[in-house]
Design an enzyme around this catalytic site. Structure first.
Site, short mmCIF file in Angstrom:
data_model
loop_
_atom_site.label_atom_id
_atom_site.label_comp_id
_atom_site.label_asym_id
_atom_site.label_seq_id
_atom_site.Cartn_x
_atom_site.Cartn_y
_atom_site.Cartn_z
N SER A 95 0.84 -1.21 0.00
CA SER A 95 0.00 0.00 0.00
C SER A 95 0.87 1.26 0.00
O SER A 95 1.97 1.25 0.54
CB SER A 95 -0.87 -0.03 1.26
N TYR A 154 -0.68 0.16 10.32
CA TYR A 154 -0.96 -0.57 9.08
C TYR A 154 0.17 -0.36 8.07
O TYR A 154 0.71 -1.31 7.50
CB TYR A 154 -2.28 -0.07 8.51
N LYS A 178 2.84 -3.13 6.55
CA LYS A 178 3.05 -3.35 5.11
C LYS A 178 4.52 -3.14 4.75
O LYS A 178 5.10 -3.90 3.97
CB LYS A 178 2.16 -2.40 4.29
#
Lengths: 327, 327
Positions: A127, A151, A155
């Site tokens: 992402s 998050y 990633k």
């Protein structure tokens, strides 16, 4: 060829599987077996019922990753993740699923190869959340990852593991940093990024939508169809061309909210645009201000990855794929 | 103030502790307790015997990190690591110690704060091994981390965790990417980088040394004394100044092997330089070609971190600190 999709019940996962169902040879070889995996029961397209199996499983549960690797799929699409908001709200769950689950998968593949030679192609959904403000006007392919969310951190760590496991020869991996997917099908949601899709999807269906930011807000987009295209292209790509830097910012469209609205006007008229209600929300404006607005993405483009070039095109893709081709 | 040094038996760890013994107030406050931790028994300086304890412990062993956090040190210097060559030769050990051990420490601190408020300062030894070739001529502070070793991968992942745990408020962390430390005291070793120190340290002691590469090889250096200075400065620094990007490339000296040799000539004469035996080794040359040669490091310099400005100075530091001030 045995293909496994982990996260097959998610929006992009489902669309990837639907594409495999309608486009024979999408991966450059005959699909002989399809394993669909998710924490919720993944749907199996009727056209693939004969070769597909679905499995409800939490990748981070003890032994789960080993079970998947034991099936020795040739291609593994790993799209499973706790989303950004949830990973921020529940620190332990985010790390357990997004980091430990991913690492468990990588480890299971490495250990499976101890039984007999095994080196699958692994395509990982990363992402642009690996990047954190402040940014240059345009982020190039060598800009550093300093995520501002757990998050994004999970990633970024998964990307590093993927590159090291690939360098070591444990699998042949590639990580794709997806743009914000727009127009997301479904209902309006409370995600801070939801309005980017809401202000197009809802008016196209004759419904009101709320715009919480100014029209000069710029962000980075690709359609769900483009996202599926990235995964299929990554599956077919000769990864020797990619070298050791296995994580790529995918191409996308840098556009202002105002450009989204003008594209909506061209495609669906003033009537549609009038359904957008302006309700400035300082909290959302502040969150979005920390997001990247534009990328160079020249490595991915040179490798043949393609996204939309205009919001007119993104809207047309939505009409074709979600609204049966007509307004 | 309770200070803990994890990796206190290593070269930089020992020197850091020795400095705390001779420089009162090195950390800007009175040292009331010192906990020294390593897998091998860490030496305790006589001057600190009254307040110091040493502990032999593997950070990655079950429960080990929790024991350390339960002591609630105010400052934690985390320098423990399996070195680059070993982490490459033993994949599992490298990840267990360098990644799982570090994460266990971070988690133990987070969980300790659930008992009663606790937010130590944590200073982490990272490395320029987080970077991987190809490089620009000079690597700036926003260049991406694409390590070419498992060791570098483990350090890069630890940096990401450190930044996220700091952002979340679990501890107040800072990561220091150390240059290649030169002149390393001790005996010549087989590390690919060993010759950078060997060609100075051995001739300064009247002994022969082998140079396996050409004189135009350029690399990035700081003395052991400068490294200790980085850690002490990081302990005193107001981290609000640093912001959310908590991992910094430390300043250093970019120099060619030829410049090392000319500095040796100025300090110790032709006789010393004649002790360098040229034995080109293509394997070492190839490894070293993948290493960074020069950094900008302007963020760290602006924050007050300082390294040597010439190899004459690096050699003088060695003579003062290791040879009792005279040749």
């Amino acid at each position: 060829m045995h293909v496994m999709v982990i996260g097959a019940a998610g929006m992009v996962g489902r669309k990837l599987v639907e594409r495999l169902a309608v486009q024979e040879g999408a991966l450059g070889a005959t699909l002989s077996r399809l394993s669909l995996v998710d924490v919720a029961e993944p749907p199996v397209p009727a056209a693939l019922a004969a070769i597909a199996s679905s499995r409800t499983l939490d990748l981070s549960a003890p032994g789960a990753a080993g079970t998947l690797a034991a099936a020795r799929p040739d291609f593994i699409f790993h799209l499973a993740a706790v989303v950004s908001g949830e990973a921020e709200a529940d620190f332990e769950k985010g790390y357990r699923v997004n980091l430990d689950g991913t690492r468990a998968l990588f480890e299971a593949i490495r250990l499976e190869a101890l039984n007999a030679p095994y080196r699958p192609r692994l395509i990982f959904a990363s992402s642009i959340a690996v990047f954190g403000a402040p940014f240059p006007a345009r982020i190039d392919d060598t800009f550093f990852a300093t995520p501002l969310t757990s998050y994004g951190t999970q990633k970024a760590i998964s990307e590093l593991l993927l590159a090291d496991y690939s360098r070591r020869g444990f699998f042949d991996g590639i990580g794709l940093r997806l743009p914000t997917i727009c127009i997301r099908p479904g209902k309006p949601n409370k995600a801070a990024s939801g309005f980017f899709s809401n202000i197009l999807r809802e008016p196209l269906a004759g419904k009101e939508a709320v715009l919480p930011v100014e029209e000069d807000v710029r962000h980075w987009f690709a359609s769900p169809r483009a996202a599926v295209g990235f995964f299929l292209h990554a599956a077919r790509l000769d990864l020797a061309q990619v070298g050791v830097r296995r994580n790529l910012t995918m191409p996308g469209l840098s556009a202002r909210v105002g450009e989204q609205i003008e594209a909506l006007r061209r495609v669906a008229g003033d009537k549609a645009v009038r359904l957008i209600r302006r309700e400035p929300d300082p909290a959302i404006r502040e969150i979005v201000a920390g997001w990247p607005a534009d990328f160079d993405a020249s490595r991915a483009r040179a490798l043949g990855f393609r996204a939309e070039a205009s919001f007119d095109e993104i809207i047309r893709v939505h009409i074709e794929d979600e609204l049966g081709g007509r307004l």
